[in-house]
Design a protein around this motif. Structure first.
Motif, PDB file in Angstrom:
ATOM      1  N   PHE A  33       0.842  -1.202   0.000  1.00 49.93           N
ATOM      2  CA  PHE A  33       0.000   0.000   0.000  1.00 49.93           C
ATOM      3  C   PHE A  33       0.870   1.241   0.000  1.00 49.93           C
ATOM      4  CE2 PHE A  33       0.407  -0.957   4.553  1.00 49.93           C
ATOM      5  CZ  PHE A  33       0.642   0.287   5.129  1.00 49.93           C
ATOM      6  N   GLU A  34       0.290   2.346  -0.453  1.00 52.22           N
ATOM      7  CA  GLU A  34       0.961   3.628  -0.380  1.00 52.22           C
ATOM      8  C   GLU A  34       0.008   4.642   0.229  1.00 52.22           C
ATOM      9  OE1 GLU A  34       2.339   5.249  -4.121  1.00 52.22           O
ATOM     10  OE2 GLU A  34       0.438   4.877  -5.095  1.00 52.22           O
ATOM     11  N   THR A  35       0.541   5.381   1.210  1.00 54.35           N
ATOM     12  CA  THR A  35      -0.237   6.381   1.939  1.00 54.35           C
ATOM     13  C   THR A  35       0.337   7.755   1.645  1.00 54.35           C
ATOM     14  OG1 THR A  35      -0.772   4.831   3.708  1.00 54.35           O
ATOM     15  CG2 THR A  35      -0.946   7.171   4.238  1.00 54.35           C
ATOM     16  N   PHE A  36      -0.542   8.691   1.301  1.00 52.91           N
ATOM     17  CA  PHE A  36      -0.144  10.057   0.998  1.00 52.91           C
ATOM     18  C   PHE A  36      -0.399  10.932   2.217  1.00 52.91           C
ATOM     19  CE2 PHE A  36      -0.573   7.993  -2.979  1.00 52.91           C
ATOM     20  CZ  PHE A  36       0.413   8.557  -3.779  1.00 52.91           C
ATOM     21  N   VAL A  37       0.651  11.602   2.683  1.00 55.94           N
ATOM     22  CA  VAL A  37       0.614  12.359   3.923  1.00 55.94           C
ATOM     23  C   VAL A  37      -0.363  13.530   3.858  1.00 55.94           C
ATOM     24  CG1 VAL A  37       2.004  13.810   5.471  1.00 55.94           C
ATOM     25  CG2 VAL A  37       2.943  11.660   4.593  1.00 55.94           C
ATOM     26  N   PHE A  38      -0.466  14.226   2.722  1.00 55.33           N
ATOM     27  CA  PHE A  38      -1.222  15.475   2.689  1.00 55.33           C
ATOM     28  C   PHE A  38      -2.683  15.310   3.104  1.00 55.33           C
ATOM     29  CE2 PHE A  38      -2.374  14.002  -1.495  1.00 55.33           C
ATOM     30  CZ  PHE A  38      -3.613  14.589  -1.773  1.00 55.33           C
ATOM     31  N   ASP A  39      -3.286  14.165   2.809  1.00 55.23           N
ATOM     32  CA  ASP A  39      -4.676  13.941   3.230  1.00 55.23           C
ATOM     33  C   ASP A  39      -4.930  12.533   3.778  1.00 55.23           C
ATOM     34  OD1 ASP A  39      -4.753  12.321   0.953  1.00 55.23           O
ATOM     35  OD2 ASP A  39      -6.558  13.260   0.139  1.00 55.23           O
ATOM     36  N   ASN A  40      -3.882  11.737   3.884  1.00 58.43           N
ATOM     37  CA  ASN A  40      -3.942  10.390   4.450  1.00 58.43           C
ATOM     38  C   ASN A  40      -4.680   9.376   3.580  1.00 58.43           C
ATOM     39  OD1 ASN A  40      -3.186   8.649   6.718  1.00 58.43           O
ATOM     40  ND2 ASN A  40      -5.366   8.526   7.134  1.00 58.43           N
ATOM     41  N   HIS A  41      -4.964   9.683   2.306  1.00 56.93           N
ATOM     42  CA  HIS A  41      -5.603   8.662   1.472  1.00 56.93           C
ATOM     43  C   HIS A  41      -4.570   7.590   1.142  1.00 56.93           C
ATOM     44  CE1 HIS A  41      -3.868  10.668  -2.105  1.00 56.93           C
ATOM     45  NE2 HIS A  41      -4.105   9.527  -2.733  1.00 56.93           N
ATOM     46  N   THR A  42      -5.064   6.370   0.986  1.00 56.46           N
ATOM     47  CA  THR A  42      -4.181   5.229   0.787  1.00 56.46           C
ATOM     48  C   THR A  42      -4.697   4.350  -0.341  1.00 56.46           C
ATOM     49  OG1 THR A  42      -3.612   5.230   3.139  1.00 56.46           O
ATOM     50  CG2 THR A  42      -3.147   3.211   1.928  1.00 56.46           C
ATOM     51  N   HIS A  43      -3.775   3.879  -1.166  1.00 58.12           N
ATOM     52  CA  HIS A  43      -4.079   2.895  -2.208  1.00 58.12           C
ATOM     53  C   HIS A  43      -3.577   1.549  -1.691  1.00 58.12           C
ATOM     54  CE1 HIS A  43      -4.997   6.168  -4.899  1.00 58.12           C
ATOM     55  NE2 HIS A  43      -3.758   6.647  -4.767  1.00 58.12           N
ATOM     56  N   TYR A  44      -4.466   0.569  -1.646  1.00 55.15           N
ATOM     57  CA  TYR A  44      -4.132  -0.785  -1.182  1.00 55.15           C
ATOM     58  C   TYR A  44      -4.144  -1.729  -2.368  1.00 55.15           C
ATOM     59  CZ  TYR A  44      -5.249   1.100   3.408  1.00 55.15           C
ATOM     60  OH  TYR A  44      -5.271   1.864   4.542  1.00 55.15           O
ATOM     61  N   PHE A  45      -3.181  -2.658  -2.361  1.00 58.32           N
ATOM     62  CA  PHE A  45      -3.046  -3.617  -3.451  1.00 58.32           C
ATOM     63  C   PHE A  45      -3.075  -5.039  -2.904  1.00 58.32           C
ATOM     64  CE2 PHE A  45      -0.855   0.324  -4.365  1.00 58.32           C
ATOM     65  CZ  PHE A  45      -1.408   0.686  -5.583  1.00 58.32           C
ATOM     66  N   GLY A  46      -3.691  -5.943  -3.686  1.00 54.28           N
ATOM     67  CA  GLY A  46      -3.769  -7.346  -3.312  1.00 54.28           C
ATOM     68  C   GLY A  46      -3.415  -8.226  -4.499  1.00 54.28           C
ATOM     69  N   LYS A  47      -3.652  -9.522  -4.327  1.00 55.42           N
ATOM     70  CA  LYS A  47      -3.361 -10.491  -5.393  1.00 55.42           C
ATOM     71  C   LYS A  47      -4.245 -10.234  -6.613  1.00 55.42           C
ATOM     72  CE  LYS A  47      -4.081 -13.970  -2.668  1.00 55.42           C
ATOM     73  NZ  LYS A  47      -4.344 -15.303  -2.188  1.00 55.42           N
ATOM     74  N   ASP A  48      -3.774 -10.728  -7.758  1.00 56.43           N
ATOM     75  CA  ASP A  48      -4.514 -10.668  -9.021  1.00 56.43           C
ATOM     76  C   ASP A  48      -4.917  -9.248  -9.402  1.00 56.43           C
ATOM     77  OD1 ASP A  48      -4.360 -13.486  -9.230  1.00 56.43           O
ATOM     78  OD2 ASP A  48      -6.137 -13.697  -7.959  1.00 56.43           O
ATOM     79  N   ASN A  49      -4.005  -8.301  -9.167  1.00 62.73           N
ATOM     80  CA  ASN A  49      -4.214  -6.894  -9.520  1.00 62.73           C
ATOM     81  C   ASN A  49      -5.370  -6.229  -8.788  1.00 62.73           C
ATOM     82  OD1 ASN A  49      -2.034  -6.806 -11.380  1.00 62.73           O
ATOM     83  ND2 ASN A  49      -3.330  -7.828 -12.893  1.00 62.73           N
ATOM     84  N   PHE A  50      -5.791  -6.811  -7.652  1.00 62.54           N
ATOM     85  CA  PHE A  50      -6.843  -6.184  -6.864  1.00 62.54           C
ATOM     86  C   PHE A  50      -6.327  -4.871  -6.289  1.00 62.54           C
ATOM     87  CE2 PHE A  50      -9.074  -5.338  -2.872  1.00 62.54           C
ATOM     88  CZ  PHE A  50     -10.373  -5.340  -3.318  1.00 62.54           C
ATOM     89  N   GLN A  51      -7.178  -3.854  -6.315  1.00 57.77           N
ATOM     90  CA  GLN A  51      -6.805  -2.544  -5.790  1.00 57.77           C
ATOM     91  C   GLN A  51      -8.041  -1.847  -5.234  1.00 57.77           C
ATOM     92  OE1 GLN A  51      -4.619  -0.144  -8.592  1.00 57.77           O
ATOM     93  NE2 GLN A  51      -5.129   1.738  -7.542  1.00 57.77           N
ATOM     94  N   THR A  52      -7.861  -1.163  -4.116  1.00 56.24           N
ATOM     95  CA  THR A  52      -8.915  -0.331  -3.556  1.00 56.24           C
ATOM     96  C   THR A  52      -8.248   0.841  -2.849  1.00 56.24           C
ATOM     97  OG1 THR A  52     -10.966  -0.330  -2.254  1.00 56.24           O
ATOM     98  CG2 THR A  52      -9.108  -1.577  -1.337  1.00 56.24           C
ATOM     99  N   SER A  53      -8.991   1.912  -2.642  1.00 64.21           N
ATOM    100  CA  SER A  53      -8.422   3.108  -2.031  1.00 64.21           C
ATOM    101  C   SER A  53      -9.330   3.646  -0.946  1.00 64.21           C
ATOM    102  CB  SER A  53      -8.220   4.200  -3.086  1.00 64.21           C
ATOM    103  OG  SER A  53      -7.312   3.769  -4.069  1.00 64.21           O
ATOM    104  N   SER A  54      -8.691   4.229   0.068  1.00 62.78           N
ATOM    105  CA  SER A  54      -9.455   4.874   1.130  1.00 62.78           C
ATOM    106  C   SER A  54      -9.615   6.357   0.816  1.00 62.78           C
ATOM    107  CB  SER A  54      -8.738   4.704   2.474  1.00 62.78           C
ATOM    108  OG  SER A  54      -7.530   5.431   2.479  1.00 62.78           O
TER     109      SER A  54
END
Length: 130
Positions: free
Chosen positions: A35-56
């Motif tokens: 996952f990658e978290t961006f400090v400016f607003d704390n949104h995060t991109h999460y990654f899983g198996k088989d190219n699964f992706q979701t974001s907060s």
């Protein structure tokens, strides 16, 4: 696959940086591979198996990231946070003041890498196993 709600439930157990390794184990079980978290607003991109992706969602109020990075100050603030001396919001503010734009966690390497606005790697830490 995992949901943002499941990740939020795992993150709710985190009171300080001292709890981070356990949080990592909890979200690995959910299937998060990185996952990658961006400090400016704390949104995060999460990654899983088989190219699964979701974001907060990020916070409505944002932080200003310093243009000049200060690795020494960040290392000091990070150490303090990991020892349980600061809460998450304080840590985010400390990151912004030191020029940390984001951090990237890679589960199979158990690393957390912090980057400045220019994309330069500031600090790489190995996440301890619990």
């Amino acid at each position: 696959m995992f949901t943002i709600q499941q990740i939020h439930e795992a993150h709710a157990k985190v009171k300080s940086g001292a709890d981070f390794p356990k949080y990592m184990q909890d979200i690995i079980v959910l299937g998060v591979t990185s996952f990658e978290t961006f400090v400016f607003d704390n949104h995060t991109h999460y990654f899983g198996k088989d190219n699964f992706q979701t974001s907060s969602e990020g916070f409505s109020e944002t932080l200003t990231i310093a243009d000049e990075s200060n690795v020494a100050q960040f290392k000091s603030d990070l150490k303090s946070h990991q020892q349980g001396n600061t809460d998450y919001m304080t840590f985010l503010n400390d990151c912004a003041k030191s020029g940390v734009e984001k951090w990237v966690v890679v589960m199979d390497k158990m690393t957390c890498s912090y980057y400045d606005k220019a994309g330069n790697e500031m600090v790489v830490e190995v996440i301890p196993l619990v």
